[in-house]
Design a protein around this motif. Structure first.
Motif, short mmCIF file in Angstrom:
data_model
loop_
_atom_site.label_atom_id
_atom_site.label_comp_id
_atom_site.label_asym_id
_atom_site.label_seq_id
_atom_site.Cartn_x
_atom_site.Cartn_y
_atom_site.Cartn_z
N ARG A 4 0.52 -1.36 -0.26
CA ARG A 4 -0.06 0.04 -0.45
C ARG A 4 1.12 0.92 -0.35
N ARG A 12 -9.26 11.43 5.24
CA ARG A 12 -9.17 10.40 6.26
C ARG A 12 -8.84 10.60 7.30
N ASN A 39 2.22 1.65 -3.63
CA ASN A 39 1.16 2.07 -4.57
C ASN A 39 0.91 3.24 -4.39
N THR A 40 0.76 3.87 -3.11
CA THR A 40 0.37 5.48 -2.15
C THR A 40 1.69 6.62 -2.65
N ALA A 94 -0.69 14.64 -0.82
CA ALA A 94 -1.26 13.69 0.40
C ALA A 94 -1.69 14.82 1.66
N THR A 126 1.66 6.86 -6.72
CA THR A 126 -0.42 8.58 -6.89
C THR A 126 0.84 9.19 -6.42
N ALA A 139 3.60 8.63 2.04
CA ALA A 139 2.79 7.91 1.56
C ALA A 139 2.80 6.37 3.69
N LEU A 199 -0.40 8.05 5.44
CA LEU A 199 -1.12 7.70 5.11
C LEU A 199 -1.63 6.37 5.74
N ASP A 200 -0.88 5.46 5.50
CA ASP A 200 -0.96 4.05 5.61
C ASP A 200 -1.39 4.11 7.07
N ILE A 214 -5.47 14.02 0.75
CA ILE A 214 -5.86 12.45 1.16
C ILE A 214 -6.14 12.42 2.57
#
Ligand code: NI
Length: 213
Positions: free
Chosen positions: A31, A194, A34-35, A187, A38, A119, A122-123, A190
């Motif tokens: 993840r 979240r 992938n983030t 970020a 992005t 990233a 964010l996870d 996003i």
């Protein structure tokens, strides 16, 4: 970009995290990767460094191995694949600066480092952040919440590592702080979404805890 090395590193990550179930697992790594991609698409940066640093960022995490700042696993892997020494150093520098260390947390020098740090952070928030936090707390035998134990603000790295609080407190000690610590605009956007989701979760959690309908 060395796609072969990146794909091989994804396979290697699968092996490294095989027996890891605390939320710090292969899927976390994937993840973050992938983030990071992005975010990187919106920035002028070295995509290969972003991808490799994201995939390798937890190879030497204290929760996984005993190797610390030397980053043995990550270094060995890149050397084995004949990766350029100066680029290995660049990746190591990124990995060493990105992790959350309470008030001792650092901002990476390069945009590539900033992207991977974003990233990874964010996870730790949103729906996945909530799930991971409870999975980790469970693995440490922590209570979901304890209304009699207040959370601790402004811990340094050592206090943060030793802290054995309950999982809800962890939201206040770390997760709700992350939104304002994002480096890139992508970020930040996003994280806003979240963060709001976690606030709604906490509101609902307290209501249910107190027996409200
Ligand atoms: Ni991580």
């Amino acid at each position: 970009m060395n796609e072969i090395l990146i794909n091989k590193t994804i396979e290697k990550a699968q092996k490294i995290f095989e027996n890891e179930f605390s939320g710090h697992d292969f899927w976390h790594t994937l993840r973050v990767y992938n983030t990071a991609k992005t975010i990187a698409k919106k920035e002028k940066c070295d995509m290969e460094i972003v991808c490799l640093a994201a995939l390798l960022h937890d190879f030497d995490d204290v929760k996984i191995t005993n190797s610390t700042t030397e980053l043995e696993n990550a270094t060995k892997w890149l050397n084995e694949n004949n990766y350029a020494p100066e680029r290995i150093n660049w990746i190591k520098e990124i990995i060493n600066t990105i992790s959350f260390k309470g008030i001792d947390t650092k901002v990476p020098k390069t945009i590539e480092g900033k992207i991977v740090q974003d990233a990874d952070r964010l996870d730790a928030i949103g729906a996945i952040g909530i799930a991971r936090t409870f999975a980790y707390g469970g693995s440490k035998g922590r209570e979901l919440w304890n209304p009699n134990k207040h959370y601790i603000d402004g811990m340094n790295e050592e206090e943060y590592r030793k802290n054995n609080g309950n999982t809800i407190n962890h939201f206040y000690e770390k997760l709700l702080k992350l939104k304002d610590m994002m480096n890139t605009n992508t970020a930040k956007e996003i994280a806003e979404h979240r963060h709001h989701y976690m606030e709604m979760f906490l509101e609902e959690f307290y209501e249910e805890w107190n027996g409200k309908k």
